[in-house]
Design an enzyme around this catalytic site. Structure first.
Site, mmCIF file in Angstrom:
data_model
loop_
_atom_site.group_PDB
_atom_site.id
_atom_site.type_symbol
_atom_site.label_atom_id
_atom_site.label_comp_id
_atom_site.label_asym_id
_atom_site.label_seq_id
_atom_site.Cartn_x
_atom_site.Cartn_y
_atom_site.Cartn_z
ATOM 1 N N ASP A 33 0.838 -1.233 -0.007
ATOM 2 C CA ASP A 33 0.118 0.005 -0.019
ATOM 3 C C ASP A 33 0.940 1.266 0.029
ATOM 4 O OD1 ASP A 33 -1.498 2.161 0.915
ATOM 5 O OD2 ASP A 33 -3.116 0.507 1.566
ATOM 6 N N GLN A 96 -14.164 2.773 1.866
ATOM 7 C CA GLN A 96 -13.598 2.219 0.766
ATOM 8 C C GLN A 96 -13.364 3.364 -0.510
ATOM 9 O OE1 GLN A 96 -15.732 -0.477 -1.664
ATOM 10 N NE2 GLN A 96 -14.148 -1.380 -2.686
ATOM 11 N N HIS A 102 -10.311 -5.519 -2.384
ATOM 12 C CA HIS A 102 -9.124 -5.698 -1.767
ATOM 13 C C HIS A 102 -9.107 -5.843 -0.242
ATOM 14 C CE1 HIS A 102 -9.973 -1.345 -1.593
ATOM 15 N NE2 HIS A 102 -9.237 -1.036 -0.688
ATOM 16 N N HIS A 104 -6.723 -5.379 3.374
ATOM 17 C CA HIS A 104 -5.535 -4.881 3.658
ATOM 18 C C HIS A 104 -5.199 -5.955 4.585
ATOM 19 C CE1 HIS A 104 -6.528 -0.587 2.850
ATOM 20 N NE2 HIS A 104 -7.772 -1.156 2.710
HETATM 21 P P1 DGP Z 1 -9.623 1.478 1.011
HETATM 22 O O1 DGP Z 1 -9.546 2.895 1.273
HETATM 23 O O2 DGP Z 1 -10.081 0.439 1.664
HETATM 24 O O3 DGP Z 1 -10.266 1.482 -0.392
HETATM 25 O O4 DGP Z 1 -7.954 1.102 0.408
HETATM 26 C C1 DGP Z 1 -7.231 1.538 -0.774
HETATM 27 C C2 DGP Z 1 -5.985 1.414 -0.293
HETATM 28 O O5 DGP Z 1 -5.103 1.684 -1.452
HETATM 29 C C3 DGP Z 1 -5.530 2.720 0.572
HETATM 30 O O6 DGP Z 1 -5.027 2.414 1.403
HETATM 31 C C4 DGP Z 1 -4.519 3.445 -0.371
HETATM 32 C C5 DGP Z 1 -4.063 2.334 -1.399
HETATM 33 N N1 DGP Z 1 -3.758 3.111 -2.810
HETATM 34 C C6 DGP Z 1 -4.338 4.036 -3.326
HETATM 35 N N2 DGP Z 1 -4.012 4.032 -4.670
HETATM 36 C C7 DGP Z 1 -2.928 3.211 -4.654
HETATM 37 C C8 DGP Z 1 -1.931 2.805 -5.598
HETATM 38 O O7 DGP Z 1 -1.732 3.536 -6.738
HETATM 39 N N3 DGP Z 1 -1.112 1.979 -5.443
HETATM 40 C C9 DGP Z 1 -1.086 1.456 -4.425
HETATM 41 N N4 DGP Z 1 0.033 0.456 -4.143
HETATM 42 N N5 DGP Z 1 -1.751 1.422 -3.286
HETATM 43 C C10 DGP Z 1 -2.733 2.578 -3.570
#
Ligand code: DGP
Length: 141
Positions: A33, A96, A102, A104
């Site tokens: 993340d 979300q 996804h 975590h």
């Molecule tokens: P949620 O808020 O539960 O939908 O989690 C989405 C997560 O994705 C958040 O913790 C940040 C992560 N995230 C957002 N954009 C990107 C990205 O472009 N790459 C990666 N690796 N993570 C991302």
């Protein structure tokens, strides 16, 4: 395989956006993340696009939890956290922010005082990349 060209995580699956990849198999991908709530914060996704738990087929859910177990094992071995949360959000009210299912995989410390909706703070890409190498090496054996 279902692919949504407007979806961030589908773009990562397709290789059109970079990620710190930890592991992949035919059905799932695990990567770091980039807004980590704690060091080692990882995400597991089914490669096929689906929005949330309501839309995701049972076999994809099963594949994702099996990969999450594998990632949790590598995180435990590499970082020795006090615990690990598997967290999964569905919809705005659950915070979300990326509309591709996804999980975590979130290492925890007894004193980290982390709240469930932790907010998005940009991480240190060098530190994330270095941790990704350490964790991924646990998964290549
Ligand atoms: P949620 O808020 O539960 O939908 O989690 C989405 C997560 O994705 C958040 O913790 C940040 C992560 N995230 C957002 N954009 C990107 C990205 O472009 N790459 C990666 N690796 N993570 C991302």
């Amino acid at each position: 395989m279902t692919h949504d060209p407007d979806c961030l995580f589908c773009q990562i699956v397709a290789g059109d956006l970079p990620c710190f990849k930890l592991f992949e198999d035919a059905d799932t991908l695990a990567f770091m993340d980039i807004n980590p709530a704690n060091p080692g914060h990882a995400l597991v996704i089914p490669k096929a696009h689906s929005r949330d738990v309501h839309e995701t087929p049972a076999d994809a859910l099963g594949a994702a939890i099996v990969t999450a177990q594998r990632i949790a094992g590598a995180l435990q071995a590499e970082l020795a956290p006090d615990g690990i949360n598997l967290v999964q959000a569905n919809g705005k009210g659950a915070a979300q922010s990326v509309l591709h299912f996804h999980m975590h995989v979130l290492p925890r410390r007894l004193d980290d005082d982390l709240k469930l909706n932790w907010g998005l703070k940009p991480g240190d890409m060098q530190a994330i990349g270095a941790l990704a190498e350490r964790i991924a090496s646990r998964l290549s054996a």
